[in-house]
Scaffold this active site. Sequence first.
Site, PDB file in Angstrom:
ATOM      1  N   CYS A 120       0.831  -1.206   0.000  1.00 49.23           N
ATOM      2  CA  CYS A 120       0.000   0.000   0.000  1.00 49.23           C
ATOM      3  C   CYS A 120       0.863   1.254   0.000  1.00 49.23           C
ATOM      4  CB  CYS A 120      -0.917  -0.004   1.219  1.00 49.23           C
ATOM      5  SG  CYS A 120      -2.033  -1.407   1.231  1.00 49.23           S
ATOM      6  N   HIS A 259      -2.607   7.067   4.086  1.00 48.83           N
ATOM      7  CA  HIS A 259      -3.149   5.843   3.492  1.00 48.83           C
ATOM      8  C   HIS A 259      -4.360   5.421   4.338  1.00 48.83           C
ATOM      9  CE1 HIS A 259      -3.770   1.857   2.150  1.00 48.83           C
ATOM     10  NE2 HIS A 259      -3.176   1.269   3.162  1.00 48.83           N
ATOM     11  N   ASN A 289     -10.147   0.339   2.117  1.00 50.53           N
ATOM     12  CA  ASN A 289      -8.709   0.426   1.849  1.00 50.53           C
ATOM     13  C   ASN A 289      -8.483   0.086   0.373  1.00 50.53           C
ATOM     14  OD1 ASN A 289      -5.981  -0.045   1.536  1.00 50.53           O
ATOM     15  ND2 ASN A 289      -5.761  -1.245   3.425  1.00 50.53           N
TER      16      ASN A 289
HETATM   17  O1  UT7 Z   1      -3.081  -1.335   4.034  1.00 50.76           O
HETATM   18  C1  UT7 Z   1      -2.336  -1.936   5.010  1.00 50.76           C
HETATM   19  C2  UT7 Z   1      -2.811  -3.280   5.243  1.00 50.76           C
HETATM   20  N1  UT7 Z   1      -3.645  -3.630   6.308  1.00 50.76           N
HETATM   21  C3  UT7 Z   1      -3.951  -2.991   7.438  1.00 50.76           C
HETATM   22  O2  UT7 Z   1      -3.630  -1.888   7.653  1.00 50.76           O
HETATM   23  C4  UT7 Z   1      -4.749  -3.747   8.455  1.00 50.76           C
HETATM   24  C5  UT7 Z   1      -4.387  -3.316   9.833  1.00 50.76           C
HETATM   25  N2  UT7 Z   1      -5.188  -4.006  10.822  1.00 50.76           N
HETATM   26  C6  UT7 Z   1      -6.472  -3.713  11.053  1.00 50.76           C
HETATM   27  O3  UT7 Z   1      -7.028  -2.821  10.446  1.00 50.76           O
HETATM   28  C7  UT7 Z   1      -7.171  -4.472  12.145  1.00 50.76           C
HETATM   29  O4  UT7 Z   1      -6.246  -5.292  12.821  1.00 50.76           O
HETATM   30  C8  UT7 Z   1      -8.349  -5.337  11.632  1.00 50.76           C
HETATM   31  C9  UT7 Z   1      -9.496  -4.444  11.201  1.00 50.76           C
HETATM   32  C10 UT7 Z   1      -7.890  -6.190  10.457  1.00 50.76           C
HETATM   33  C11 UT7 Z   1      -8.857  -6.230  12.737  1.00 50.76           C
HETATM   34  O5  UT7 Z   1      -9.232  -5.441  13.856  1.00 50.76           O
HETATM   35  P1  UT7 Z   1      -8.734  -5.838  15.324  1.00 50.76           P
HETATM   36  O6  UT7 Z   1      -9.329  -4.888  16.241  1.00 50.76           O
HETATM   37  O7  UT7 Z   1      -7.220  -5.927  15.269  1.00 50.76           O
HETATM   38  O8  UT7 Z   1      -9.406  -7.248  15.510  1.00 50.76           O
HETATM   39  P2  UT7 Z   1      -8.728  -8.658  15.806  1.00 50.76           P
HETATM   40  O9  UT7 Z   1      -7.990  -9.142  14.605  1.00 50.76           O
HETATM   41  O10 UT7 Z   1      -7.980  -8.546  17.085  1.00 50.76           O
HETATM   42  O11 UT7 Z   1     -10.000  -9.549  15.997  1.00 50.76           O
HETATM   43  C12 UT7 Z   1     -10.912  -9.370  17.092  1.00 50.76           C
HETATM   44  C13 UT7 Z   1     -12.023 -10.371  16.977  1.00 50.76           C
HETATM   45  C14 UT7 Z   1     -11.518 -11.785  16.736  1.00 50.76           C
HETATM   46  O12 UT7 Z   1     -12.354 -12.669  17.476  1.00 50.76           O
HETATM   47  P3  UT7 Z   1     -11.852 -13.260  18.877  1.00 50.76           P
HETATM   48  O13 UT7 Z   1     -10.579 -14.014  18.560  1.00 50.76           O
HETATM   49  O14 UT7 Z   1     -11.637 -12.086  19.751  1.00 50.76           O
HETATM   50  O15 UT7 Z   1     -12.982 -14.141  19.272  1.00 50.76           O
HETATM   51  C15 UT7 Z   1     -11.745 -12.014  15.273  1.00 50.76           C
HETATM   52  O16 UT7 Z   1     -11.953 -13.350  14.938  1.00 50.76           O
HETATM   53  O17 UT7 Z   1     -12.847 -10.038  15.848  1.00 50.76           O
HETATM   54  C16 UT7 Z   1     -13.004 -11.207  15.040  1.00 50.76           C
HETATM   55  N3  UT7 Z   1     -13.168 -10.770  13.661  1.00 50.76           N
HETATM   56  C17 UT7 Z   1     -14.349 -10.377  13.149  1.00 50.76           C
HETATM   57  N4  UT7 Z   1     -15.577 -10.299  13.677  1.00 50.76           N
HETATM   58  C18 UT7 Z   1     -16.563  -9.845  12.882  1.00 50.76           C
HETATM   59  C19 UT7 Z   1     -12.206 -10.636  12.702  1.00 50.76           C
HETATM   60  N5  UT7 Z   1     -12.754 -10.177  11.577  1.00 50.76           N
HETATM   61  C20 UT7 Z   1     -14.082 -10.006  11.813  1.00 50.76           C
HETATM   62  C21 UT7 Z   1     -15.159  -9.533  11.031  1.00 50.76           C
HETATM   63  N6  UT7 Z   1     -16.383  -9.473  11.615  1.00 50.76           N
HETATM   64  N7  UT7 Z   1     -15.004  -9.148   9.758  1.00 50.76           N
END
Ligand code: UT7
Length: 332
Positions: A120, A259, A289
């Site tokens: 990105c 970004h 994104n």
């Molecule tokens: O362009 C550069 C590339 N990428 C990025 O910049 C991504 C950077 N990261 C992020 O934006 C965030 O880490 C995410 C949006 C991807 C995830 O948010 P988070 O607050 O870090 O959530 P997490 O990965 O810690 O997940 C929390 C919970 C998990 O469940 P448990 O293990 O707590 O039971 C996930 O399984 O949310 C769950 N989860 C979802 N729930 C509903 C993960 N994806 C989803 C979803 N809907 N789409």
Amino acid sequence: MFGVKVSSIGIYLPSKVLSNYDLEKMVDTTDEWITQRTGIKYRYISDEDSSTSDLALNASLNAINNLKTNNIDKIDLIILATNSPDYIVPATASVLHGKLKTKTNLISDNTGSMDVFSGCTAFVYALITASSLIKSGIYKNILLVGSETISKLVDWKDRTVCILLGDGAGSFILSYDEDSTKGLIDANVGSDGTKFDLIYIPVGGVKEPPNCENLNNRYLKMVGREVFKIAITLVPDKIRELLSKNNLKPNDIKLYIFHQANIRIINGIMENLGIEANRVYNNIDKYGNTSAASVPIVFYEALQNGLVKEGDLVLFSAFGAGFTWANVLWRL
Ligand code: UT7
């Protein structure tokens, strides 16, 4: 040394909009989760027949139509930033070149074409490359494009990734300016290749060519939480370094163009640096994104909204796969 100006900008978004409510019907997620965790409400998705060069073509024609000056008679180089290339070989910039050549006299066989393929961050890396080539006097006009049909590389069953990404394209026409204070003032870039697998597509390159058994791994994988943790501290640290090297404070910048990865990351960076709210423009809610296309799309809208004028200081900032990051200090 010459200065660099943005002679024109154009963007293009496909017509299909996918809302969080649409995604609720596709994977186990909710509008509430996506909105709270990312700030995203909608994203645009390209149709089956459109590829990255098509979106790039439309954004570039838009930029050419928006040119206010007739002083440009030739584009010397096309640089296209993407992570969803039409082909592995050749560069998508070359495919775009072929399409543009039949539509505008600005593109000829004396126009070069190359891709920048660095996550990105690619558009900001490409902005530094293009500006340096103009500043040095080698080229006068460069078409700089960020274009993605990244939706085609997404596993639409993987809720951790598919809710984040969207398609789109943005094109700058960068030109030399006699005023050497215009354009690129300074930049810092970096990468940590030991973390290449935080965001990557395992299958499809020469390391793991596709076969009947590994096709499930041809999609974008991301360790989102880890990316989040790195970005939220690394990006403000590097912006602070760039600003202090140039004797500037965070609120000396008129507008930050970040970004658009996650609104919580952007808010965290702002909080860390103490950036006032009116110094940032975001549109992640509308587009998600869009990877290498997010910076030109957000800058286009900031210009449309009259948020910056000639002489203002702008800071472009991006991070992404690689792991890569880049910040550019720019005077309009
Ligand atoms: O362009 C550069 C590339 N990428 C990025 O910049 C991504 C950077 N990261 C992020 O934006 C965030 O880490 C995410 C949006 C991807 C995830 O948010 P988070 O607050 O870090 O959530 P997490 O990965 O810690 O997940 C929390 C919970 C998990 O469940 P448990 O293990 O707590 O039971 C996930 O399984 O949310 C769950 N989860 C979802 N729930 C509903 C993960 N994806 C989803 C979803 N809907 N789409």
